[in-house]
Scaffold this motif. Structure first.
Motif, PDB file in Angstrom:
ATOM      1  N   LYS A  97       0.784  -1.161   0.105  1.00 45.24           N
ATOM      2  CA  LYS A  97      -0.123  -0.079   0.008  1.00 45.24           C
ATOM      3  C   LYS A  97       0.829   1.181  -0.102  1.00 45.24           C
ATOM      4  CE  LYS A  97      -4.044  -1.717   2.424  1.00 45.24           C
ATOM      5  NZ  LYS A  97      -5.079  -1.872   1.291  1.00 45.24           N
ATOM      6  N   SER A  98       0.607   2.237  -0.717  1.00 45.32           N
ATOM      7  CA  SER A  98       1.039   3.508  -0.748  1.00 45.32           C
ATOM      8  C   SER A  98       0.771   4.168   0.626  1.00 45.32           C
ATOM      9  CB  SER A  98       0.773   4.447  -2.048  1.00 45.32           C
ATOM     10  OG  SER A  98      -0.771   4.582  -1.796  1.00 45.32           O
ATOM     11  N   ALA A  99       1.322   5.128   0.765  1.00 46.04           N
ATOM     12  CA  ALA A  99       1.016   6.124   2.035  1.00 46.04           C
ATOM     13  C   ALA A  99      -0.481   6.564   1.966  1.00 46.04           C
ATOM     14  CB  ALA A  99       1.772   7.460   2.184  1.00 46.04           C
ATOM     15  N   ARG A 100      -1.104   7.050   0.806  1.00 47.13           N
ATOM     16  CA  ARG A 100      -2.031   7.449   0.482  1.00 47.13           C
ATOM     17  C   ARG A 100      -3.411   6.380   0.832  1.00 47.13           C
ATOM     18  NH1 ARG A 100      -4.191  11.621  -2.525  1.00 47.13           N
ATOM     19  NH2 ARG A 100      -1.998  11.709  -3.565  1.00 47.13           N
ATOM     20  N   ASP A 113      -9.150   9.793  12.561  1.00 42.56           N
ATOM     21  CA  ASP A 113      -9.450  11.016  11.958  1.00 42.56           C
ATOM     22  C   ASP A 113      -8.048  11.728  12.074  1.00 42.56           C
ATOM     23  OD1 ASP A 113     -12.302  10.766  11.890  1.00 42.56           O
ATOM     24  OD2 ASP A 113     -12.687  11.730  13.443  1.00 42.56           O
ATOM     25  N   THR A 114      -7.296  11.376  13.126  1.00 41.60           N
ATOM     26  CA  THR A 114      -5.903  12.212  13.142  1.00 41.60           C
ATOM     27  C   THR A 114      -4.923  11.336  13.370  1.00 41.60           C
ATOM     28  OG1 THR A 114      -6.974  14.143  14.258  1.00 41.60           O
ATOM     29  CG2 THR A 114      -4.527  13.835  14.463  1.00 41.60           C
ATOM     30  N   LEU A 115      -3.730  11.389  12.888  1.00 41.47           N
ATOM     31  CA  LEU A 115      -2.526  10.373  12.839  1.00 41.47           C
ATOM     32  C   LEU A 115      -1.426  11.235  13.481  1.00 41.47           C
ATOM     33  CD1 LEU A 115      -1.827   7.390  12.048  1.00 41.47           C
ATOM     34  CD2 LEU A 115      -0.174   8.444  10.384  1.00 41.47           C
ATOM     35  N   THR A 131       7.190  15.321   6.818  1.00 42.58           N
ATOM     36  CA  THR A 131       5.961  15.308   7.502  1.00 42.58           C
ATOM     37  C   THR A 131       5.136  16.064   6.595  1.00 42.58           C
ATOM     38  OG1 THR A 131       6.889  15.496   9.600  1.00 42.58           O
ATOM     39  CG2 THR A 131       4.815  16.281   9.548  1.00 42.58           C
ATOM     40  N   GLU A 132       5.422  17.161   5.688  1.00 43.49           N
ATOM     41  CA  GLU A 132       4.571  17.888   5.088  1.00 43.49           C
ATOM     42  C   GLU A 132       4.045  17.228   3.956  1.00 43.49           C
ATOM     43  OE1 GLU A 132       2.765  21.037   3.670  1.00 43.49           O
ATOM     44  OE2 GLU A 132       3.498  20.822   5.591  1.00 43.49           O
ATOM     45  N   GLU A 133       4.835  16.282   3.273  1.00 40.89           N
ATOM     46  CA  GLU A 133       4.311  15.212   2.445  1.00 40.89           C
ATOM     47  C   GLU A 133       3.120  14.495   2.964  1.00 40.89           C
ATOM     48  OE1 GLU A 133       7.175  13.507  -0.525  1.00 40.89           O
ATOM     49  OE2 GLU A 133       8.453  13.864   1.065  1.00 40.89           O
ATOM     50  N   ILE A 137      -1.266  14.253   2.030  1.00 48.28           N
ATOM     51  CA  ILE A 137      -1.655  13.352   1.714  1.00 48.28           C
ATOM     52  C   ILE A 137      -2.960  13.097   2.635  1.00 48.28           C
ATOM     53  CG2 ILE A 137      -1.609  10.999   1.417  1.00 48.28           C
ATOM     54  CD1 ILE A 137       1.452  11.351   0.402  1.00 48.28           C
ATOM     55  N   GLY A 138      -2.731  13.379   3.744  1.00 49.89           N
ATOM     56  CA  GLY A 138      -3.685  13.186   4.787  1.00 49.89           C
ATOM     57  C   GLY A 138      -5.036  14.141   4.650  1.00 49.89           C
ATOM     58  N   GLU A 139      -4.609  15.263   3.985  1.00 48.99           N
ATOM     59  CA  GLU A 139      -5.709  16.171   3.777  1.00 48.99           C
ATOM     60  C   GLU A 139      -6.577  15.888   2.848  1.00 48.99           C
ATOM     61  OE1 GLU A 139      -4.083  20.035   2.624  1.00 48.99           O
ATOM     62  OE2 GLU A 139      -3.888  20.743   4.753  1.00 48.99           O
ATOM     63  N   GLU A 140      -5.930  15.178   1.655  1.00 46.62           N
ATOM     64  CA  GLU A 140      -6.653  14.620   0.434  1.00 46.62           C
ATOM     65  C   GLU A 140      -7.647  13.399   0.881  1.00 46.62           C
ATOM     66  OE1 GLU A 140      -3.557  13.637  -2.166  1.00 46.62           O
ATOM     67  OE2 GLU A 140      -2.950  15.772  -2.420  1.00 46.62           O
ATOM     68  N   VAL A 141      -7.357  12.695   1.837  1.00 46.37           N
ATOM     69  CA  VAL A 141      -8.093  11.413   2.293  1.00 46.37           C
ATOM     70  C   VAL A 141      -8.881  11.718   3.639  1.00 46.37           C
ATOM     71  CG1 VAL A 141      -6.474   9.998   1.051  1.00 46.37           C
ATOM     72  CG2 VAL A 141      -6.311  10.399   3.640  1.00 46.37           C
TER      73      VAL A 141
END
Length: 311
Positions: A97-100, A113-115, A131-133, A137-141
């Protein structure tokens, strides 16, 4: 504490991912931060861990000895403050699995909801580096990704791999400082050759309960043995191949033998726990069993002295 092994979205959660082997001081620091953030967000603090070390799937020959069994890890995580423990099976499907995809799965299957991204923690086969990457990615999912502060307390820097190196180098005191407790090994008492009794030092011969458990550096140790009655008893423990008394069939077989001071109880087929406190000396071959007995007497005196002094 709840153990979760299948999809569960009954709670909205904040979580941190890791192996958590040893549940050391750095892990406890991370869980403290997780609980703090959980309170401000009104989320349930959860940890996500794996039933087996990821390297046992990715590169089996490089999989390390483990500091804790799965059962002990769960108990220590719960004691550290994790309310939910999500156990994933690290298999080829998960590893690819990718990070996304991983973050999306955590939200959809476990209500994350939060990681909290632990210091130097990375996940996903694409291995984002910053962390920014992960945050983007988190924002998008739909998962907020926040970084955890770095642990700077006693024993820092702390990692499970560093603790393993301490134990394999004969430095249990350094391992204990990083863990926050003495490294311990659980095992069944099995019958041996009973040679220790003839030397005046009867021993309990241990067969580790977990074949994946890390065995510290061979040699003599001052230790505690926790007997089935729950008592922690000062002991002298030897790990090694018994070169002075082993010939033929038993040659090359690692043994773990504990001489428990002033104890006469029956331990065969019982499970005990050895807590390693101090490394005394490396294993060596002696010219005779009499020379070995003399060394054991010196080891016993040194061990008793260690337990009189602050440990």
């Amino acid at each position: 504490m709840r153990i979760i092994t299948k999809s569960d979205t009954s709670r909205r959660r904040i979580a941190a991912v890791g192996m958590y082997d040893g549940v050391h001081a750095g892990h406890k620091f991370l869980i403290d931060y997780l609980r703090l953030e959980a309170g401000s967000r009104r989320l349930t603090p959860a940890v996500i861990t794996f039933s087996h070390h990821p390297l046992s799937v990715v590169r089996p020959l490089e999989a390390p000895g483990l500091l804790t069994t799965l059962e002990d890890r769960m108990r220590r995580l719960g004691a550290a403050g994790a309310e939910d423990i999500i156990i994933l099976s690290f298999n080829d499907r998960l590893r690819n699995k990718s990070a996304r995809e991983f973050l999306s799965m955590l939200r959809k299957s476990y209500g994350i909801d939060t990681l909290v991204l632990g210091f130097n923690n990375r996940f996903g086969h694409d291995r984002p580096q910053t962390t920014e990457e992960y945050r983007k990615i988190g924002e998008e999912v739909g998962v907020e990704v926040i970084p955890a502060p770095e642990y700077r307390g006693p024993g820092a820097p702390v990692s499970s791999s560093l603790i393993r190196r301490h134990l394999l180098s004969g430095e249990p005191e350094k391992a204990a400082e990083a863990l926050g407790y003495n490294y311990n090994l659980r095992g069944m008492v099995v019958s041996g050759q009973r040679l220790g009794r003839t030397l005046g030092f009867p021993t309990a011969n241990l067969k580790p309960s977990d074949k994946e458990a890390l065995i510290p550096k061979p040699g003599a140790y001052a230790a505690f043995v926790v007997t089935p009655d729950g008592e922690r008893r000062p002991s002298m423990v030897n790990i090694g191949f018994r070169p002075t008394v082993t010939d033929g069939e038993g040659q090359g077989m690692l043994s773990i033998e504990a001489h428990i001071f002033d104890y006469t109880g029956y331990l065969y087929d019982e499970e005990v726990v050895v807590e390693f406190v101090k490394y005394l000396r490396p294993e060596r071959r002696f010219a005779s069993t009499e020379k070995l007995r003399e060394q054991l007497e010196r080891d016993a005196a040194k061990t008793r002295k260690a337990f009189v002094a602050p440990l």
